[in-house]
Motif scaffolding. Structure first.
Motif, short mmCIF file in Angstrom:
data_model
loop_
_atom_site.label_atom_id
_atom_site.label_comp_id
_atom_site.label_asym_id
_atom_site.label_seq_id
_atom_site.Cartn_x
_atom_site.Cartn_y
_atom_site.Cartn_z
N PHE A 1 39.08 50.67 37.47
CA PHE A 1 38.06 50.01 36.65
C PHE A 1 38.49 49.89 35.18
O PHE A 1 38.09 48.94 34.50
N LYS B 1 43.09 44.33 41.58
CA LYS B 1 42.06 44.06 40.59
C LYS B 1 42.65 43.61 39.25
O LYS B 1 43.29 42.57 39.19
N HIS C 1 37.70 40.33 28.90
CA HIS C 1 36.76 41.02 29.79
C HIS C 1 35.84 41.94 28.98
O HIS C 1 34.62 41.98 29.21
N MET D 1 33.12 45.83 33.65
CA MET D 1 32.37 46.21 34.85
C MET D 1 30.99 46.72 34.44
O MET D 1 30.86 47.63 33.62
N LEU E 1 36.96 42.72 42.41
CA LEU E 1 36.67 42.71 40.98
C LEU E 1 37.97 42.50 40.22
O LEU E 1 39.06 42.48 40.80
N GLY E 2 37.85 42.34 38.92
CA GLY E 2 39.01 42.36 38.05
C GLY E 2 39.76 41.05 37.92
O GLY E 2 40.78 41.01 37.22
N SER F 1 31.44 41.99 37.96
CA SER F 1 32.78 41.99 37.38
C SER F 1 32.80 40.80 36.43
O SER F 1 32.86 39.65 36.87
#
Length: 380
Positions: A173, A195, A252, A296, A325-326, A361
């Motif tokens: 994460f 990810k 992100h 996240m 995710l990612g 995500s």
């Protein structure tokens, strides 16, 4: 070498035969030997491949470790760590855990006589009650999946070293851009490279990074003997993805911050799980061990039953309803029926994985489009 330089250059040299800047895809299963045993380090691609070797050197550098191993998936990497254990050995892990990891622990390795203890790791002192002479491994995620709990890696490491227990940290994460568990005392750093490392939702891969030579040799023996190693094309794709890791993670984090604050102020949202909030449990630990708070986020919909939650989660236009995710694209996930469905309902709910919990995500699209999408579905 600074991080932004590592992602572009670590482990990679121009191809000696052509001068190619990108590491070539060595699409071969076997290698010519001048005489028996004279193979310049490459013999058979299950064990070693030049494309994968370049990736593994890069991965090690990103986590400031000496050794890297790439696997065909994150679960294959986890499986290799578990194979260090013997029947009767015990493992301490967290109560909030990726569903696939929980499933492997409880439905695969428990059948081989490995004992698992699930502890509240928000306070590292909770670990001590489970430690005995059979304890061989502590496995933690931080931030955790999906409720974003923060575990103090340095504090857990101090306990593991006191009792000579291997500490493995799933750093998926956070990514190596935000957090380096090895620098905080972890013996093994694990990633689902599918990810953030790959970053484009086009490859499945796992990775382990570590410093200890003897432990590396044990893991390499498992890696080579059991054969869950990735092919050269997948290795190339992750190498390519890593080159923009620092740029993607900044975006992100920026978008994640905007989305988290929007959700916290929305009247239809109950709880928001994001370690950047000052009232998030162990926020100060997150500030200390992470560079930023990531993309996240999980949240619960106020008063929503399963029917309303399903209606909302199925109505997004920019966020895609999907596993994983990612990647650069934003995804929404319903953990109770997707990533964590293999965990019994009672156990899920104790960990906060309720039927009205959604996990985001947050990708790198324009933040205004993401906020508009959230506003539209929450106002349904």
């Amino acid at each position: 070498m600074k991080f932004a330089t590592k992602v572009i250059h670590a482990g990679q040299e121009p191809d000696p035969s052509t001068g190619a800047i990108m590491t070539p895809i060595y699409q071969t299963s076997t290698y010519w030997q001048k005489s028996p045993g004279d193979h310049q380090g490459f013999e058979y691609s299950r064990g070693t491949n030049p494309t994968r070797k370049a990736l593994e050197s890069c991965l090690a550098a990103l986590e400031n470790r000496r050794y890297g191993l790439a696997f065909s998936s994150g679960m294959a990497a986890t499986d290799a760590v578990m194979k260090l254990l013997k029947p009767g050995d015990e493992v301490i892990t967290g109560t909030d855990l990726y569903g696939g990891t929980y499933r492997m622990f409880t439905r695969i390795f428990a059948d081989y006589g490995i004992v698992f203890h699930f502890a509240d790791l928000s306070d590292p002192q909770n670990i001590k009650q489970y430690i005995n002479e059979k304890t061989k491994l502590i496995w933690i995620e931080t931030p955790t999946n999906p409720t974003m709990q923060i575990v103090d890696i340095a504090a857990v490491s101090a306990i593991s070293k006191e009792h000579q227990i291997i500490l493995t940290v799933d750093n998926t994460f956070a990514s190596p851009y935000l957090q380096n568990p090895g620098d905080l005392g972890a013996d093994i750093v694990m990633h689902s490279a599918t990810k953030y490392l790959g970053g484009h939702s086009d490859v499945v891969m796992g990775a382990l990074m570590l410093d200890d030579e003897e432990l590396y040799k044990k893991l390499w023996f498992i890696y080579n003997s059991c054969g869950a190693t990735p092919g050269p094309m997948d290795s190339f794709l992750v190498l390519r993805g890593i080159k923009t890791l620092h740029l993607r993670m900044k975006a992100h984090c920026e978008n994640g911050r905007k989305v988290a604050h929007f959700l916290k102020s929305h009247p239809e949202v109950d709880k928001v799980y994001w370690p950047g909030f000052e009232d998030h449990p162990n926020h100060e630990i997150a500030k200390k061990q992470m560079k930023d708070f990531g993309g996240m986020i999980s949240f619960t919909i106020k008063g929503a039953d399963a029917e309303k939650t399903f209606r909302i989660v199925s109505s997004f236009k920019v966020f895609s309803l999907a596993e994983s995710l990612g990647g650069v694209e934003s995804l929404v996930n319903h953990p109770a029926t997707m990533t964590h469905a293999s965990i019994p309902k009672e156990t899920r709910e104790k960990a906060g994985i309720t039927d009205n919990l959604l996990r985001l995500s947050v990708g790198v699209e324009d933040a205004d489009d993401l906020l508009d999408d959230l506003k539209r579905v929450l106002d349904i």
